[in-house]
Design a protein around this motif. Structure first.
Motif, PDB file in Angstrom:
ATOM      1  N   LEU A  30     110.958-103.126 -14.805  1.00 60.15           N
ATOM      2  CA  LEU A  30     110.253-102.900 -13.218  1.00 60.15           C
ATOM      3  C   LEU A  30     109.768-104.175 -12.669  1.00 60.15           C
ATOM      4  CD1 LEU A  30     108.592 -99.667 -14.237  1.00 60.15           C
ATOM      5  CD2 LEU A  30     110.588-100.024 -13.079  1.00 60.15           C
ATOM      6  N   GLY A  31     109.268-105.085 -13.523  1.00 58.30           N
ATOM      7  CA  GLY A  31     108.670-106.328 -12.729  1.00 58.30           C
ATOM      8  C   GLY A  31     109.781-107.121 -11.850  1.00 58.30           C
ATOM      9  N   ALA A  32     111.161-107.182 -12.571  1.00 52.67           N
ATOM     10  CA  ALA A  32     112.090-107.698 -11.910  1.00 52.67           C
ATOM     11  C   ALA A  32     112.481-106.812 -10.568  1.00 52.67           C
ATOM     12  CB  ALA A  32     113.376-107.750 -12.960  1.00 52.67           C
ATOM     13  N   ALA A  33     112.481-105.609 -10.740  1.00 54.65           N
ATOM     14  CA  ALA A  33     112.761-104.791  -9.673  1.00 54.65           C
ATOM     15  C   ALA A  33     111.771-104.831  -8.546  1.00 54.65           C
ATOM     16  CB  ALA A  33     112.564-103.307 -10.225  1.00 54.65           C
ATOM     17  N   GLU A  34     110.468-104.893  -8.884  1.00 60.61           N
ATOM     18  CA  GLU A  34     109.468-105.412  -8.049  1.00 60.61           C
ATOM     19  C   GLU A  34     109.770-106.672  -7.161  1.00 60.61           C
ATOM     20  OE1 GLU A  34     105.532-105.545  -9.487  1.00 60.61           O
ATOM     21  OE2 GLU A  34     104.750-106.415  -7.560  1.00 60.61           O
ATOM     22  N   ARG A  35     110.014-107.608  -8.224  1.00 60.32           N
ATOM     23  CA  ARG A  35     110.337-108.989  -7.269  1.00 60.32           C
ATOM     24  C   ARG A  35     111.490-108.749  -6.336  1.00 60.32           C
ATOM     25  NH1 ARG A  35     108.785-110.359 -12.482  1.00 60.32           N
ATOM     26  NH2 ARG A  35     110.914-110.383 -13.186  1.00 60.32           N
ATOM     27  N   THR A  36     112.631-108.113  -6.788  1.00 59.29           N
ATOM     28  CA  THR A  36     113.548-107.971  -5.887  1.00 59.29           C
ATOM     29  C   THR A  36     113.452-107.308  -4.759  1.00 59.29           C
ATOM     30  OG1 THR A  36     115.119-107.771  -8.057  1.00 59.29           O
ATOM     31  CG2 THR A  36     116.122-107.360  -6.124  1.00 59.29           C
ATOM     32  N   LEU A  37     112.589-106.346  -4.943  1.00 56.63           N
ATOM     33  CA  LEU A  37     112.440-105.507  -3.444  1.00 56.63           C
ATOM     34  C   LEU A  37     111.596-106.476  -2.649  1.00 56.63           C
ATOM     35  CD1 LEU A  37     111.229-102.008  -5.195  1.00 56.63           C
ATOM     36  CD2 LEU A  37     113.299-102.391  -3.857  1.00 56.63           C
ATOM     37  N   ARG A  38     110.515-107.116  -3.277  1.00 58.67           N
ATOM     38  CA  ARG A  38     109.624-107.953  -2.306  1.00 58.67           C
ATOM     39  C   ARG A  38     110.407-109.078  -1.559  1.00 58.67           C
ATOM     40  NH1 ARG A  38     104.747-106.614  -2.321  1.00 58.67           N
ATOM     41  NH2 ARG A  38     103.695-105.919  -4.280  1.00 58.67           N
ATOM     42  N   ALA A  39     111.357-109.657  -2.508  1.00 55.58           N
ATOM     43  CA  ALA A  39     112.326-110.629  -2.004  1.00 55.58           C
ATOM     44  C   ALA A  39     113.251-109.984  -0.714  1.00 55.58           C
ATOM     45  CB  ALA A  39     113.112-111.199  -2.897  1.00 55.58           C
ATOM     46  N   GLY A  40     113.668-108.562  -1.154  1.00 50.21           N
ATOM     47  CA  GLY A  40     114.658-107.950  -0.150  1.00 50.21           C
ATOM     48  C   GLY A  40     113.820-107.608   1.207  1.00 50.21           C
ATOM     49  N   GLY A  41     112.695-108.066   1.503  1.00 55.96           N
ATOM     50  CA  GLY A  41     112.017-107.445   2.783  1.00 55.96           C
ATOM     51  C   GLY A  41     111.156-106.403   2.536  1.00 55.96           C
ATOM     52  N   ALA A  42     110.729-105.651   1.504  1.00 58.09           N
ATOM     53  CA  ALA A  42     110.192-104.642   1.497  1.00 58.09           C
ATOM     54  C   ALA A  42     108.839-104.860   2.017  1.00 58.09           C
ATOM     55  CB  ALA A  42     109.873-104.020   0.160  1.00 58.09           C
ATOM     56  N   GLU A  43     108.384-104.020   2.914  1.00 62.16           N
ATOM     57  CA  GLU A  43     106.927-104.037   3.424  1.00 62.16           C
ATOM     58  C   GLU A  43     105.762-103.968   2.526  1.00 62.16           C
ATOM     59  OE1 GLU A  43     107.903-102.177   7.940  1.00 62.16           O
ATOM     60  OE2 GLU A  43     106.606-101.220   6.521  1.00 62.16           O
ATOM     61  N   GLU A  44     106.165-103.119   1.500  1.00 58.36           N
ATOM     62  CA  GLU A  44     105.195-102.663   0.637  1.00 58.36           C
ATOM     63  C   GLU A  44     105.942-102.305  -0.698  1.00 58.36           C
ATOM     64  OE1 GLU A  44     103.139 -99.244   2.475  1.00 58.36           O
ATOM     65  OE2 GLU A  44     102.718 -98.550   0.541  1.00 58.36           O
ATOM     66  N   VAL A  45     105.091-102.571  -1.809  1.00 61.13           N
ATOM     67  CA  VAL A  45     106.017-102.420  -3.163  1.00 61.13           C
ATOM     68  C   VAL A  45     104.838-101.991  -3.849  1.00 61.13           C
ATOM     69  CG1 VAL A  45     107.222-103.180  -5.258  1.00 61.13           C
ATOM     70  CG2 VAL A  45     107.707-104.054  -2.848  1.00 61.13           C
ATOM     71  N   ARG A  46     105.010-100.886  -4.671  1.00 57.48           N
ATOM     72  CA  ARG A  46     103.902-100.316  -5.591  1.00 57.48           C
ATOM     73  C   ARG A  46     104.654 -99.757  -6.768  1.00 57.48           C
ATOM     74  NH1 ARG A  46     103.069 -94.575  -4.016  1.00 57.48           N
ATOM     75  NH2 ARG A  46     103.734 -94.533  -2.001  1.00 57.48           N
ATOM     76  N   HIS A  47     103.679 -99.750  -7.792  1.00 56.96           N
ATOM     77  CA  HIS A  47     104.246 -99.054  -9.159  1.00 56.96           C
ATOM     78  C   HIS A  47     103.854 -97.883  -8.954  1.00 56.96           C
ATOM     79  CE1 HIS A  47     106.141-102.503 -11.207  1.00 56.96           C
ATOM     80  NE2 HIS A  47     104.951-103.296 -10.401  1.00 56.96           N
ATOM     81  N   VAL A  48     104.584 -96.759  -9.678  1.00 60.88           N
ATOM     82  CA  VAL A  48     104.387 -95.524  -9.790  1.00 60.88           C
ATOM     83  C   VAL A  48     104.115 -95.080 -11.115  1.00 60.88           C
ATOM     84  CG1 VAL A  48     104.994 -93.323  -9.361  1.00 60.88           C
ATOM     85  CG2 VAL A  48     105.445 -95.006  -7.690  1.00 60.88           C
ATOM     86  N   ALA A  49     103.181 -94.551 -11.447  1.00 60.41           N
ATOM     87  CA  ALA A  49     103.080 -94.329 -12.857  1.00 60.41           C
ATOM     88  C   ALA A  49     103.551 -93.066 -13.552  1.00 60.41           C
ATOM     89  CB  ALA A  49     101.437 -94.452 -13.552  1.00 60.41           C
TER      90      ALA A  49
END
Lengths: 965, 167, 441, 160
Positions: B148-167
């Motif tokens: 999930l960490g990698a995913a978060e990074r990818t999303l941010r890098a991809g231009g996501a306005e906002e990224v959050r973890h869902v528990a």
């Protein structure tokens, strides 16, 4: 609401819902009467549900046809002819069929009435009414020969007439004080009999033997003399080919239905018939023409006629001398023939002269004694000579009449208004009417003692020597009416001296006493049995020998045609004509006679004015324009119908309403005194307005389509169409294939079948408004098609009804199977399944399906006439001719009871049953030996629109046209 | 219903979201989901899910309609045979019309039912956290499982306005 | 090159603004439509009580205004599905902005049309007999009757187009649900059916939508063919014609698209949708009107030519009767409305002028109503036996009232619809604007 | 959620109630078929005299009642009422139990000729004190029997 527990349905809501559901369930049609009433003591002869037949006699016209009345549970539902009766032989005309509606007329008086001081009628008891009459007669009979009492009656050639005479004698009155009125009396013919043969009586015409029939305005298929008998005998010679076939020539200003049946029409100017007759007589008697086998008197007649100006004859009549010569030549060749006339259409100021000329033609041709028979008129209660009627009117006007007893005569309503009969009657202090229905005379009566209907009374009617038709009540009286005979007996019993009671206990005793005279030398039980048998048979039908007559050379002045009058060139000859449905005003209250459209104009309910198309064009008038017709006597406004069967110099108005009576002058035939129906000239002015007529026809022009076919007498076969290709196998019918053949060479268009169909099948009457909107409900109609060819008008009639197609276009389009072909080849229509899409009617090329646009109404007591074997249809349902399936089922039921197949001729639909011309034959086409199968194979047979591959069950036999002679 | 653990990226641009999805897939993320206001083809393509298999269900519905139509017509015609217009009791040509109409009707109804069923099931099995913006003007890309960490990074890098973890 | 979702927000805002309580003129229109519908209902009650005598029908004219109305409304209903399904399959881009209006028009059009088969019955209380259902009488319906085909075609059409409409609304309803509050949120929630816009939903949705379109497409052609068979299957001259199915379908599309434009032109003004429904959309739609007008004109010409080729007889007679008989003024009005006025659409200026377009489209609606009236009434009053040419059918107030009521009924639902549910597809427009931005960039 | 369900149940119940067999109608005199036809074994045709010859079976005339009750059971008050009614020249208005709609042309004659027993349609009348409608008289019921017995099912047999 919020306080209530959420999950509980409140009691109130439940009840509301339950109530609504109950309402929904109760939306089904209301149930009928739920009570069963038993008989107190069952009548022996009645089985509920099974018809009981009574024989009686028709009194709608003087012809006196026998009637079989079909009753169900004690009420009469249908009239049919009495097959044993030699006059009608089982057929009835339209008027006869409609007699039922006279019986059940809603406007019939329900009991005796007296006009109070306020002029309104109020009910009284029979005792009071008869006492009042007796009291009123008291002072009158105190005078010598009861001078102030008069009786005016229709012809009563039976027990009623005899009792009337006895009653008048009791009063001390002379026979002259009883006046017999028949506006349509053929007095000129009677007078001619007296002049030519010294027989003041009406001849009987036997058309079955005539090879050529010439009619001078005598509309014998509709109204003249004895229409059912004449039409039957005439039709017997039709439907044949070549020389075998009876040829008919019509001479008159208008093609009436008889003229429509004719092979040739000599269109004469109204009043010109006498010229034609004399010219014909002259040609026949002229030695130069070498007519063989003429009567010995021909020579002397010829000498009397040498003065006749043939040129003037041509001008006055409008008939070319060559046409007359041609007709004379035919009469000379084809014997025996019969020359008929005059009828209403040719009764003018010189009707007796015309009648004399006609009888002379019959005499020289040897027709008298062969087709023209004297000695058969019983001369029972003949209409009084017109001077007697005039004297009565004078006496009344002069105040010399105190009591006038009117028995089924309507002088105020049935005579030309110019005679001022109503005014004369108005001066009589006490007018007593025995009429059972309101008419113009009862409006002037102070006392109304409604007679029973002929279907409710006993009588013995003598219409011909040797023939006494017995009438009997076929049901208990509809209302509290009492037979006029009974009333006379009751009144006589209350009369003060010097009059005294009549020597009869009641009217029945009088009738029995009278009918006993029919069986001379029979008495006791044998007499009672003989009377019973005669009653069951419908009368005593004997044969009487025709009497030989000899010619008296007539007064030569009779053979001189009238000097031409100066004619107002702007005016038109006023032609008034009766039809089978419209003749006297009493038909006004008989819905069937008004609802059924006139054949030729297709107008129902309202009167109209006819003009020849050329005349209408000349005057700038088109169909539906309202015009004012003015004569010396009066003026009326009528809507115009153009009719190519009318002389161009005439305007024609049908009888049966006030209009012709307003227009007619008080003119009479100069010798017989008969009303001169055709004596007026009318001027016609446009009102600029239009009035839509209840007219049920698009165009009488068949647009070159071969819908109604004719064949020439020389080549009497219809070209057979090529067999159309079949996509699916032809339908076969395992049980029967009910089929019909209609011989259009026999059909006269008299509409008896149409009225019979209304009566048999509970066809509702919708009224003039509905007719204007094209909502005629008739299952059967006569469609006229007209064309003008070689300067003459031909009219061909097509009786149109459901064709019971084998491949019926109406059937597959019905979404709910309300119509389908059954195993007997019938095109079934199930009313209770019909939802009323009307698609079937749209897809029916014959347009013979009728839709119930509104809930039909049968105002009481007309509802008593409804045939219990046929559903009364409700609004929104399609209906049509069923070939009288109820009769088919009844015959099949009988056959099954007797364990045998249905016989040919056992099923007779109402239309075929009543057809005077026997033009309709019904039977099983699956049976190659049946009469209908034979006719289907006839060369003249064809199917209307057969090219559509509808496989109709009705075969029409093309009319034969025998024109080129 | 409890959404699974995952990471959600919110995008304002379709191309960016599509790019992120492609990158995630390359990165070995097996379970990538999105929620969008419209079926942007670019995005759908990026996700590379197989085509919906509604065909067979819908087709069998239509077939059922044809069979039912003929059965209805022929059965009722034979139940009380009445001849109309001289035509055979079983007249196939008009029955074809009924069969056709019923095939469309039943087919469409079955299609609707299949859609409701499949979409509902898909919505539950591959849920994306709810966000009202996903029906308006934002795209949510949701990665479940894996790194999930990698995913978060990818999303941010991809231009996501906002990224959050869902528990 | 990245596509920004900002235009989607504008689309949503525009459409959202159309939702809300109707006010002023809109409310008045709804009231008027309701009154007209009530008037029609009252006329129908009168007719049920007194029977069809209150109509102008007679023998031989057994069908007239009611069936005209039926065919007219079915025709109106046609273009909706044509636009939403056929143009969807053909990937015509101008469809996106207008198809929702057209679809709604279809559903309400069929709802209106469906009233008339019941209204015209002689015994409407037995209308349920037209459905095949097991009953104690053991009676069924006649599937050989074109009226039965109608029952199935119209019911199917109604159900399928209603499904199509509702399914199309689902994502939009979800968008509106998420953007609103209160009862509307719940209301949209019902139509959204729990829509979340997940990839899985879109995956099935897109596929299913394609199938709906595939089902609806043959329906477009079949329904009006079936309606035309009501006439063509008969043997009445003037009805019995093999050209009827294509002729009717073309006519239906013609009248339907004209009605779409008739509705769109005022609607885009009233609901401020000018930005979404542009003159370009109107232009494209007008081209279809022009095309179908030419097809209809061709059909009229073919009918005349066929009648002439048939020679003297019923066919020629009916053709002559139409052109010269008592109904000739209506006939020539029809020709003018359907064949002449649409020719102005050749000019692109006319096509892009909403006012001119509206005028022409209203005329086309009048013309197409008259076309059905003429086909039905003149043929019936001019059958094979001239005796039956009884004459002139004249509509009555009751028939006029019920016809007016049908317009009231239609507009009542339509006017309410545009205030309750999106008249333009939001999700498809969002996709569409993305393309436009893409193209612009 | 429960209200609609309950409403539906109410509607259904009410409909069922309204469709349910109504109680047999009360007659002006409690005539017992059990006593007449059952106990005393009087044949149906004795009183319903037209059944073999006509569409209708007929209900006995007052005279027919009196024919027996001149002698029989004169002590019973109900019988006395019947006799008194007859002697006053009046009739008893019986309430109809069996009724078919006006558009149905049923004929008793053919059914008797086909050998059907009266009880087939009218039930075991000889056991009934109060006659009630024993068969539904619906079209489907008629048609079922016609089909079983291969009797005609042409619509025009009963509807015309």
């Amino acid at each position: 609401m919020s306080d209530e527990p959420r999950d509980a349905l409140s009691r109130r809501t439940f009840l509301k819902v339950a109530g609504a559901a109950g309402l929904l369930a109760s939306c089904s049609p209301p149930a009928g009467p739920q009570k069963l009433l038993p008989y107190l003591v069952p009548p022996e002869e009645i089985i509920p549900g099974v018809p009981l037949l009574y024989r009686t006699v028709c009194r709608e016209c003087p012809a006196g046809c026998g009637v079989t009345a079909r009753t169900r549970e004690g009420r009469v539902v249908k009239l049919e002819g009495n097959p044993d009766d030699p006059i009608g032989r089982g057929a009835l005309c339209a008027r006869g069929q409609a007699a039922l509606q006279g019986l059940y007329a809603p406007d019939r008086f329900k009991g005796p009435m007296r006009r109070g001081a306020d002029g309104a009628l109020a009910s009284v008891s029979w005792d009071d009414a008869t006492a009042a009459l007796a009291a009123a007669l008291g002072p009158a009979i105190a005078k010598p020969s009861a001078a102030g009492v008069r009786m005016l009656t229709r012809p009563e050639p039976g027990a009623t007439g005899a009792l009337q005479r006895e009653f008048m004698a009791k009063l001390g009155a002379t026979p002259r004080q009883r006046v017999v009125l028949d506006p349509f009396d053929l007095a000129p013919l009677r007078a001619a009999g007296a002049i030519v043969f010294d027989r003041p009586e009406l001849p009987v015409f036997d058309l079955s033997r005539a090879r050529t029939v010439v009619s001078f305005g005598a509309d014998f298929v509709e109204t003249w003399l004895s229409p059912v008998e004449l039409a039957r005998d005439f039709a017997g010679g039709r439907g044949r080919i070549g020389e075998e076939r009876t040829r008919l020539v019509w001479i008159g200003p208008r093609l009436c239905l008889t003229g429509v049946s004719a092979d040739e029409w000599l269109s004469v100017r109204s009043g010109g018939e006498l010229w034609v007759a004399l010219a014909l007589l002259r040609w026949l008697c002229d030695p130069a023409n070498y007519v063989p086998g003429l009567a010995a008197e021909a020579g002397s007649l010829s000498r009397l006629l040498t003065g006749l100006d043939l040129g003037a004859a041509a001008i006055e009549s409008g008939v070319a001398p060559t046409a007359i010569a041609k007709l004379a030549g035919e009469l000379a060749r084809r014997r025996p023939s019969a020359v008929l006339g005059p009828g209403v259409l040719s009764t003018g100021r010189h009707a007796t002269e015309l009648a004399v000329a006609i009888q002379l033609i019959n005499w020289v041709l040897g027709n008298v004694g062969s087709t023209v028979l004297y000695g058969l008129d019983p001369v029972a209660d003949p209409p009084s000579p017109v001077p007697a009627v005039d004297a009565l009117l004078d006496d009344m006007s002069a105040g010399r009449v105190e009591v006038l007893l009117v028995h089924h005569a309507d002088p105020a309503g049935a005579l030309p208004l110019a005679l001022k009969a109503a005014e004369a009657i108005g001066r009589v202090p006490l007018v007593v009417s025995f009429s059972d229905r309101p008419d113009a005379t009862t409006q002037l009566a102070r006392l109304i003692l409604p007679d029973t209907h002929p279907l409710e009374s006993f009588d013995a009617i003598s219409a011909r020597r040797g023939v006494v038709a017995l009438s009997q009540p076929v049901m208990t009286p509809v209302a509290d009416n009492r037979s006029a005979c009974q009333v006379l007996i009751d009144v006589a019993a209350k009369l003060p001296a010097p009059a005294g009671p009549l020597p009869y206990d009641d009217a029945y005793a009088h009738f029995q006493q009278r009918s006993a005279t029919l069986f001379p030398g029979v008495s006791g039980d044998q007499l009672a049995e003989a009377q019973r048998v005669a009653q069951q048979r419908g009368g005593v039908f004997g044969e009487v020998k025709v009497e030989r007559v000899s010619l008296r050379t007539p007064d030569p002045t009779l053979l001189v045609p009238p000097v031409a009058r100066q004619r107002d060139a702007a005016a038109l000859d006023l032609v008034v004509f009766p039809t089978a449905l419209r003749n006297d005003p009493s038909g006004e209250g008989v819905p069937w006679l008004r609802e059924v459209p006139d054949v030729l104009s297709s107008v129902s309910w309202s009167p109209w004015a006819e003009l020849a198309p050329a005349t209408a064009a000349r005057l700038g008038i088109s169909d539906g324009d309202l015009v004012a017709l003015t004569t010396q006597a009066g003026a009326v406004e009528l809507s115009v119908c153009t009719y190519p069967g009318l002389h161009e110099g005439a305007v024609a108005v049908p009888m049966g309403g006030r209009e012709p009576l307003v227009l007619l002058a008080a003119a009479a035939d100069s010798r017989s005194g008969a009303l001169a129906w055709q004596s007026g000239r009318a001027t016609l002015t446009r009102t600029g307005r239009r009035a839509e007529l209840p007219r049920f026809q698009g165009t009488p022009n068949q647009q070159g389509r071969t819908i109604v076919r004719t064949v020439s007498a020389a080549a009497p076969a219809v070209p057979k169409p090529a067999e159309p290709g079949k996509m699916v196998p032809l339908p076969t019918f395992p049980e029967h294939r009910w089929a019909m053949a209609i011989d259009m060479d026999r059909c006269t268009g008299c509409q008896a079948c149409v009225v019979a169909c209304y009566a048999e099948n509970n066809v509702p009457v919708m009224g003039p408004e509905a007719m204007i909107r094209g909502r005629n409900m008739g299952w059967l109609r006569i469609e006229p098609f007209m064309e003008e060819k070689n300067g003459t008008t031909r009219v061909d009639l097509l009786p149109m009804m459901c064709q019971q197609c084998g491949n019926a276009p109406c059937e597959p389009v019905c979404p709910v199977y309300a119509t389908y072909t059954n195993e007997e080849g019938l095109n079934a229509q199930v009313y209770n399944r019909c939802v009323g899409t009307r698609y079937c009617s749209n897809n029916c090329p014959y347009k013979v399906r009728v839709f119930n646009w509104a809930e039909p109404s049968f105002p009481e007591p007309l509802n008593m006439q409804l045939n219990p074997d046929v559903t009364v249809r409700s609004k929104g349902v399609m209906e049509k001719c069923t070939f009288c399936v109820q009769r088919i089922r009844a015959a099949e039921n009988t056959a099954r009871d007797e364990r045998r197949p249905v016989r040919d001729g056992e099923v007779v639909p109402a239309c075929a049953q009543t057809c005077p011309a026997r033009a309709i034959v019904f039977g099983d086409a699956d049976d190659p030996r049946s009469a209908v199968s034979a006719l289907q194979r006839d060369g003249r047979g064809y199917n209307v629109l057969g090219e559509l591959n509808t496989l109709p069950a009705i075969t029409y036999l093309a009319r034969v046209r025998d024109e080129d002679r | 219903m409890q959404p699974e653990r995952g990471v959600l990226g919110v995008f304002a641009e379709v191309a960016a979201a599509a790019g992120a999805v492609r990158t995630l897939r390359k990165g070995g993320h097996a379970e990538i989901r999105f929620a969008a206001p419209a079926p942007y083809p670019e995005l759908v393509e990026a996700l590379g899910r197989p085509r919906s298999r509604l065909d067979s269900v819908t087709l069998s519905g239509a077939a059922l309609g044809v069979a039912g139509g003929f059965a209805l017509c022929i059965g009722t015609a034979l139940a009380w045979p009445l001849m109309t217009g001289g035509k055979p009791i079983v007249s196939i040509p008009p029955f074809v019309i009924i069969a056709f109409e019923l095939s469309v009707l039943v087919g469409a109804c079955v299609n609707l039912a299949a859609l409701a069923f499949s979409a509902g099931r898909g919505r539950r099995r591959r849920a994306v956290p709810y966000d009202p913006r996903f029906s308006a003007d934002r795209i949510g890309v949701f990665v479940v499982g894996g790194d999930l960490g990698a995913a978060e990074r990818t999303l941010r890098a991809g231009g996501a306005e906002e990224v959050r973890h869902v528990a | 090159m990245s596509a920004v979702l900002a235009p989607a927000q504008r689309v949503q805002a525009t459409v959202l603004a159309t939702q809300g309580r109707p006010r002023g003129g809109h409310l008045l229109l709804i009231a008027l439509a309701g009154i007209a519908a009530a008037l029609g209902a009252w006329a129908e009650i009168v007719q049920i009580q007194q029977g069809l005598k209150v109509s102008g029908l007679n023998r031989p004219v057994g069908w007239a205004v009611y069936i005209t109305d039926f065919v007219f409304w079915v025709g109106i209903a046609h273009s909706g599905t044509l636009i939403s399904a056929v143009l969807f399959l053909l990937r015509a881009r101008f469809r996106t902005a207008i198809y929702r209006v057209a679809e709604a028009m279809t559903v309400f059009g069929v709802m209106t049309a469906g009233l008339f088969p019941v209204v015209h019955l002689g015994r409407p209380w037995f209308a349920y007999w037209l459905f095949p259902y097991p009953n104690q009488r053991h009676l069924w319906v006649n599937f050989r009757s074109p009226l039965m085909w109608d029952v199935f075609a119209v019911s199917t059409y109604f159900i399928v187009s209603a499904i199509f409409l509702v399914v199309g609304i689902v994502p939009d309803a979800a968008a509106l649900r998420d953007a609103s509050a209160g009862w509307r949120r719940r209301f949209y929630g019902v139509f959204a059916a729990g829509w979340r816009g997940t990839d899985e939903e879109w995956r099935h949705y897109a596929r299913a939508y394609l199938y709906f379109a595939a089902f609806a497409t043959p329906l477009v052609f079949s329904v009006h063919s079936v309606v035309s068979w009501d006439f063509a299957v008969s043997i009445l001259p003037g009805w019995h014609s093999t050209i009827f199915p294509p002729y009717f379908v073309a006519g239906a599309i013609f009248s339907g698209i004209a009605m779409v434009v008739t509705l769109l032109v005022p609607l885009r003004k009233v609901l401020h949708l000018e930005e979404l429904i542009t003159p370009w959309h109107l232009d494209m739609t007008s081209r279809m009107i022009l095309l179908t007008s030419l097809i209809v004109t061709y059909s009229y010409a073919i009918e005349a030519v066929m009648a002439l080729r048939a020679g003297p007889g019923p066919e020629l007679s009916i053709a002559a009767y139409r052109a010269t008989g008592p109904f000739a003024p209506l006939y020539w009005t029809m020709v003018a409305c359907n064949c002449v006025f649409p020719l102005f659409l050749i000019a692109s200026k006319v096509r892009r002028s909403p006012a001119a377009l509206l005028g022409i489209c209203i005329l086309v609606n009048v013309g197409m109503w008259l076309e059905r009236f003429i086909i039905i009434v003149t043929s019936l009053s001019h059958d094979r036996i001239p005796y039956d040419w009884w004459g002139i059918y004249r509509p009555t107030m009751v028939e006029a009232g019920i016809t007016l009521g049908s317009f009231g009924w239609f507009f009542f639902w339509f006017l309410i619809f545009v205030k309750l549910l999106p008249a333009v597809s939001i999700s498809e427009m969002k996709e569409e604007v993305l393309h436009e931005v893409g193209h612009a960039a | 959620m429960q209200r609609p369900a309950l409403t539906a149940a109410a509607v259904l119940g009410a409909l069922l109630l309204s469709c349910a067999e109504p109680p047999p109608p009360a007659q002006p005199v409690p005539f017992s078929h059990r006593i007449h036809a059952g106990t005393n074994g009087i044949g149906c045709r004795m009183c319903h005299a037209y059944v073999e010859h006509s569409t209708v079976a007929g209900i006995p005339s007052m005279a027919r009642c009196f024919g027996c009750h001149k002698f029989v059971a004169r002590d019973k008050p109900d019988v006395q009422r019947v006799v008194q009614t007859f002697q006053e020249g009046k009739v008893l208005a019986w309430n109809r139990v069996y009724r078919v709609p006006d558009h149905v042309f049923f004929t008793h004659e053919r059914h008797i000729a086909a050998g059907l027993r009266c009880q087939t349609c009218h039930g075991e009348v000889q056991q009934m004190d109060v006659v009630r409608q024993a068969s539904p008289l619906t079209m489907g019921w008629c048609v079922d029997c016609h089909r079983q017995r291969h009797a005609p099912t042409d619509c025009l047999i009963c509807h015309k």
